[in-house]
Design an enzyme around this catalytic site. Structure first.
Site, PDB file in Angstrom:
ATOM      1  N   GLN A  78      10.460  -8.519   6.926  1.00 52.19           N
ATOM      2  CA  GLN A  78      10.076  -8.030   5.587  1.00 52.19           C
ATOM      3  C   GLN A  78      11.284  -7.340   4.960  1.00 52.19           C
ATOM      4  OE1 GLN A  78       7.314  -4.538   4.024  1.00 52.19           O
ATOM      5  NE2 GLN A  78       6.084  -6.086   5.058  1.00 52.19           N
ATOM      6  N   TYR A 131       9.481  -7.460  -0.253  1.00 49.53           N
ATOM      7  CA  TYR A 131       8.860  -6.228  -0.739  1.00 49.53           C
ATOM      8  C   TYR A 131       9.508  -5.796  -2.058  1.00 49.53           C
ATOM      9  CZ  TYR A 131      12.525  -3.109   1.425  1.00 49.53           C
ATOM     10  OH  TYR A 131      13.670  -2.451   1.777  1.00 49.53           O
ATOM     11  N   TYR A 160       3.396   5.463   5.447  1.00 49.86           N
ATOM     12  CA  TYR A 160       2.873   5.623   4.083  1.00 49.86           C
ATOM     13  C   TYR A 160       1.836   6.760   4.031  1.00 49.86           C
ATOM     14  CZ  TYR A 160       5.072   1.030   3.378  1.00 49.86           C
ATOM     15  OH  TYR A 160       5.964  -0.007   3.328  1.00 49.86           O
ATOM     16  N   ASP A 199      -0.412  -5.160   3.507  1.00 45.81           N
ATOM     17  CA  ASP A 199       0.736  -4.565   4.178  1.00 45.81           C
ATOM     18  C   ASP A 199       0.622  -3.042   4.161  1.00 45.81           C
ATOM     19  OD1 ASP A 199       3.667  -4.744   5.128  1.00 45.81           O
ATOM     20  OD2 ASP A 199       3.754  -3.302   3.479  1.00 45.81           O
ATOM     21  N   THR A 231       0.820  -1.230   0.000  1.00 42.14           N
ATOM     22  CA  THR A 231       0.000   0.000   0.000  1.00 42.14           C
ATOM     23  C   THR A 231       0.848   1.273   0.000  1.00 42.14           C
ATOM     24  OG1 THR A 231      -0.148   0.041   2.414  1.00 42.14           O
ATOM     25  CG2 THR A 231      -1.909  -1.142   1.227  1.00 42.14           C
ATOM     26  N   TRP A 232       2.099   1.150  -0.353  1.00 38.42           N
ATOM     27  CA  TRP A 232       2.962   2.339  -0.391  1.00 38.42           C
ATOM     28  C   TRP A 232       2.556   3.191  -1.592  1.00 38.42           C
ATOM     29  CZ3 TRP A 232       8.904   2.337  -1.657  1.00 38.42           C
ATOM     30  CH2 TRP A 232       9.465   3.556  -1.255  1.00 38.42           C
TER      31      TRP A 232
END
Ligand code: NAP
Length: 273
Positions: free
Chosen positions: A154, A182, A44, A39, A10-11
């Site tokens: 992560q 990621y 973010y 995530d 969701t960045w």
């Protein structure tokens, strides 16, 4: 809880309202497709991504494996507890399935992990982990936890960043720590279709009746306890990504990809964005 190997990042989903509505729609489509591992992080969009996730998961919280991250600058004992509460409020939930320290903090790891254990005991989070941690840092986090295991790490992992295969993945597998990849598409490092590596991926994709991105996601999750969290704000992208699991690359295809995108032959510092 069963966690699908391919989840959703969701960045950078925040922006204009029409961009945000598109991202929410894509997140919901992803959930419908079984990409229920979501995530996010307080970092973010300065908390905005969490608010958008709240909209996307409204009424479906129990289906979701929800992951949040505390910023290192907030990762003192009290700061971690407060950051978690702020994230829970923005996400509109009373628990996270997994809470990570986003990257190494200048606060002692023992302090952050003590807060993580308090959050687990209070049922504000179900498990604790780290992000961007190499083997020695993982070991320090493990040693700091008294009553709960370290659940996940992560890290950056894509075809041109395979350094974690040397020591970090084997160590985490040995300890039962999930490794979550990621940036699986590598951003600017995504292989061009007319490059030699791109042609290998194209051949593997054709042989399997899949797309290149599906081949990449399948390759990155080919080992036990490996997960990945591509971000897609576009529903077609989301559909394509969902097709990256549920089938298996042959050993020959894995070897061909390995030759085209070789893992390093010596240890190097952990890569991160
Ligand atoms: P990524 O998932 O590798 O790539 C995202 C980009 O790929 C977006 O531009 C997206 O476009 C595009 N894309 C996705 N699926 C596609 C498809 N099927 N076809 C064509 N383009 C596609 O990169 P990322 O966002 O850096 O990494 C994923 C997630 O990992 C982040 O969102 C975040 O949750 C997490 N992360 C964690 C850390 C950490 O330090 N722990 C660091 C970086 C990222 P559209 O959006 O237009 O679909």
């Amino acid at each position: 809880m069963e966690v699908p190997v391919i989840g959703q990042g969701t960045w950078m989903i925040e922006g204009s309202r029409s961009k945000e509505l598109g991202a929410i729609e894509a997140l919901r489509a992803g959930i419908d497709l079984g990409l229920t591992h979501i995530d996010t992080a307080e970092m973010y969009g300065g908390g905005r991504a969490e608010e958008l996730v709240r909209e996307a998961i409204r009424g479906r919280r129990e289906e979701i494996f929800l992951v949040g991250k505390v910023l290192p600058s907030n990762a003192s004992y009290e700061g971690t507890l407060r950051a978690c509460d702020r994230s829970l409020a923005r996400l509109g939930t009373d628990y996270l399935d997994l809470y990570l320290l986003h990257w190494e903090s200048s606060y002692p790891i023992g302090e952050t992990m003590r807060a993580m254990e308090r959050l687990i005991d209070d049922a504000r989070i179900r498990s604790a982990g780290v992000s961007n941690f190499d083997v020695a840092q993982v070991q320090a986090a493990q040693a700091a936890l008294r009553n709960h295991p370290l659940a996940a790490n992560q890290v950056l992992y894509h075809l041109r960043e395979r350094g974690i295969e040397r020591r970090l993945i084997p160590y985490c597998q040995e300890c039962g720590i999930a490794v979550v990849a990621y940036t699986p598409f590598g951003r600017e490092a995504f292989p061009r279709s007319d490059s030699s590596g791109g042609r290998v991926l194209g051949d593997v994709a054709r042989r399997n009746g899949r797309t290149v991105r599906q081949v990449i996601l399948n390759f990155l999750t080919r080992l036990p306890d490996l997960f990945t969290i591509p971000k897609a704000a576009n529903i077609e992208h989301m559909r394509e990504n969902a097709g990256g699991s549920g089938w298996t690359l042959s050993p020959e295809d894995i070897a061909a990809i390995g030759r085209a995108f070789p893992a390093p032959d010596r240890d190097a510092p952990l890569a991160m964005l």
